[in-house]
Design an enzyme around this catalytic site. Structure first.
Site, mmCIF file in Angstrom:
data_model
loop_
_atom_site.group_PDB
_atom_site.id
_atom_site.type_symbol
_atom_site.label_atom_id
_atom_site.label_comp_id
_atom_site.label_asym_id
_atom_site.label_seq_id
_atom_site.Cartn_x
_atom_site.Cartn_y
_atom_site.Cartn_z
ATOM 1 N N GLN A 42 -46.463 -40.085 -70.947
ATOM 2 C CA GLN A 42 -46.532 -38.627 -70.793
ATOM 3 C C GLN A 42 -45.781 -37.888 -71.905
ATOM 4 O OE1 GLN A 42 -48.336 -36.830 -68.585
ATOM 5 N NE2 GLN A 42 -49.146 -38.689 -67.651
ATOM 6 N N ASN B 239 -44.909 -38.663 -64.810
ATOM 7 C CA ASN B 239 -46.277 -38.153 -64.857
ATOM 8 C C ASN B 239 -46.613 -37.174 -63.740
ATOM 9 O OD1 ASN B 239 -45.833 -40.719 -63.520
ATOM 10 N ND2 ASN B 239 -47.990 -40.678 -62.979
ATOM 11 N N HIS C 47 -55.236 -41.049 -74.703
ATOM 12 C CA HIS C 47 -55.970 -39.943 -74.073
ATOM 13 C C HIS C 47 -55.066 -38.898 -73.419
ATOM 14 C CE1 HIS C 47 -55.978 -41.135 -69.668
ATOM 15 N NE2 HIS C 47 -55.435 -42.180 -70.233
ATOM 16 N N GLY D 273 -51.950 -47.444 -71.907
ATOM 17 C CA GLY D 273 -50.566 -47.441 -71.448
ATOM 18 C C GLY D 273 -50.272 -48.568 -70.465
ATOM 19 N N CYS E 3 -54.710 -38.605 -49.132
ATOM 20 C CA CYS E 3 -56.171 -38.510 -49.151
ATOM 21 C C CYS E 3 -56.724 -38.573 -50.561
ATOM 22 C CB CYS E 3 -56.629 -37.216 -48.497
ATOM 23 S SG CYS E 3 -56.692 -37.361 -46.724
ATOM 24 N N THR F 4 -61.264 -58.288 -80.462
ATOM 25 C CA THR F 4 -61.623 -57.437 -81.598
ATOM 26 C C THR F 4 -61.104 -56.025 -81.364
ATOM 27 O OG1 THR F 4 -63.568 -58.763 -82.060
ATOM 28 C CG2 THR F 4 -63.573 -56.503 -82.910
#
Lengths: 143, 387
Positions: free
Chosen positions: B179, B151, B201, B70, B324, B237
């Site tokens: 998304q 997202n 994915h 993406g 964090c 490739t």
């Protein structure tokens, strides 16, 4: 690779001395909400010795673990011994912290110092302000 | 028991994707650019995948460019549109303040190169109106880039309406659909989309592979220079196995889209209803126009990383937009964009579901999250002082 050492995880999952002391002789509060971590340290002091200590922390895993470790390192110690605890000592005792989490150990050191300063202020004990952290920081720090 | 509720980060690969990939990794290992039969077999797999992907989004196969994912697709789409605009003296770009960093950082780089970027505010609910886009378009606007769905907070944006406006005004329209693909219907021609990015994915395909759709006639600028792969627009490739896995995963996701969306939406709404019971909690993102699998909350008085670690210890995989967890000083730009103050944004939790989640998963989350939040509040000076 785990994010944190086993010791950090242990102190995070099972924090020592967590809570507050109603009759504390000194209370320190460092950090700020905007930056995402606040540590509050409560000290019970008798005959110059830290008889009891409790903490409350808003923050990430390493902030909670650093506060917990710091309380263990000063409990039963004299005030001077407690003031000698540095953030590096806290990091070493924790088995290391990721670089971007080192500021948590700095807050732990400062929270102890801030609580001692509060104790001094309450009891009219003289001290050199240079030995203590500045209060009310506005900007967030990484280290 | 492990509950995986971080499907917006990545998903488990489907059996269909794996089955499509394995032959490419074993016996069909040829290079699609080779003339011999092994190479030509790989070229066939590539073409077949291109046709499948195109069919899933209403495009034609020659409008499909395979990328590394993406982020690369977003970079190339925006850079290409900017180049086309610059050649006509148009250097104004419209986007939103809560795009993915793949878009925002590319726009930032273009700003340094002399482009003017206008980021539309997304309001407290985290959405924009087509009118905002229409009002922002100027004679020198060369690109509108607006994500299909956010997202972090799950808002679904009015891309069809925006597409119609852009087509009417003659402005290129790119949408980051990372998304959305495999979860929401996509038809690039009906929706007037000129450029679209997706990533395998996020819909049970493999990592490291994605697609840039570019409508015929939209000239792409290379981001990766070299060989003549992807009609000369993306050298290197081809990741044949990844591409085959992506095509299989997308085909399956699209064929079951309605069924999956209905199932996941029901689980999502159970979570939203349950977590709303936690005092001083607030739902992030559009409550109605929302991704089927997205649940995003802020809990006052606590910090997200400690929340995630404690949930992980209970077997729940989730994510947060706290500083964090990002390794930076600031909490998520998305939460700041919808007006959450820093201290509230630090206490964010994102649970993202897929059709592999179950009611038992939701039960566990609804049992553990309130407990963990309550515990962290009990040791939080911020919460104690607030009371």
């Amino acid at each position: 690779m785990a994010l944190y050492s086993e010791t950090v995880m242990d102190h995070f999952m099972n924090p020592r001395n967590v809570g507050s002391l109603e009759d504390a002789d000194g209370v320190g509060r460092v950090g700020n909400a905007k930056c995402g971590d606040i540590m509050k340290m409560y000290l019970k002091i008798r005959d110059n010795v830290i008889e009891d200590v409790k903490f409350e922390t808003f923050g990430c895993g390493s902030a909670i673990a650093s506060s917990s470790m710091a309380t263990e390192m000063v409990k039963g110690k004299t005030i001077d011994e407690a003031l000698a605890v540095t953030n590096k000592d806290v990091v070493a005792a924790l088995g290391g912290l990721p670089d971007y989490k080192l500021h948590c150990s700095v807050l732990a050191e400062e929270s102890i110092k801030s609580a001692v300063k509060n104790y001094y202020d309450r009891n009219g004990i003289a001290y050199d302000p240079k030995d203590f952290p500045e209060e009310d920081e506005d900007s967030c720090r990484m280290v | 028991m492990r509950v995986y509720a971080d499907n917006a980060a990545t998903t488990q690969m489907s059996e269909a994707a794996l089955a499509a990939m394995l032959p490419c990794l074993r016996e069909e290992y040829g290079n699609p650019s080779s003339l011999h039969s092994l190479g030509q077999k790989a070229a066939e797999i590539l073409w077949d995948s291109r046709e499948k992907v195109a069919a899933c989004i209403g495009a034609s196969p020659k409008e499909i460019y395979f990328t590394s994912g993406g982020s690369e697709a977003d970079n190339q789409a925006i850079i290409s549109a900017a180049r086309i605009g610059a050649e006509k003296g148009k250097r104004h770009i419209v986007s939103t303040s809560f795009e993915h960093h793949a878009v925002l950082h590319t726009l930032k780089a273009l700003e340094k190169a002399g482009f003017e970027v206008e980021l539309l505010p997304v309001g407290e609910i985290g959405n924009i109106t087509p009118d905002q886009v229409e009002a922002a378009i100027r004679p020198d606007t060369c690109l509108v880039t607006v994500m299909y769905a956010n997202n972090e907070i799950g808002s679904v944006l009015p891309v069809s309406e925006i597409g119609a406006i852009c087509r009417d005004k003659g402005v290129l329209f790119h949408t980051d659909a990372v998304q959305a693909a495999g979860h929401l219907p996509i038809d690039v021609s009906a929706q007037n989309i000129d450029l679209l990015s997706l990533s395998a994915h996020k819909f049970h395909g493999p990592k490291g592979v994605g697609v840039l759709y570019a409508r015929r006639g939209v000239r792409l600028t290379n981001v990766i220079n070299g060989g003549a792969q992807e009609r000369g627009k993306r050298a290197g490739t081809e990741n044949v196995a990844g591409i085959a896995g992506m095509a299989a995963a997308l085909e399956e996701a699209v064929s079951r889209l309605d069924e999956n969306a209905a199932k996941v939406t029901r689980l999502r709404d159970r979570l939203i209803e349950g977590l709303s019971q936690i005092p001083c909690s607030i739902l992030n993102g559009d409550p109605i126009k929302r991704l089927p699998g997205n649940v995003s909350f802020c809990f006052e008085g606590i910090e997200g990383e400690s929340l995630l670690l404690l949930l992980d210890a209970k077997g729940i995989c989730a994510s947060s937009g706290s500083a964090c967890t990002s390794g930076s000083l600031d909490p998520s730009h998305v939460l700041l964009a919808i007006g959450r103050p820093h201290e509230i944004a630090h206490g964010s939790l994102r649970l993202s579901l897929s059709e592999l989640n179950t009611d038992e998963d939701v039960d566990l989350i609804l049992a553990e999250v309130p407990r963990v939040v309550e515990y962290l509040r009990s040791i939080s000076p911020l919460w104690q002082e607030r009371r």
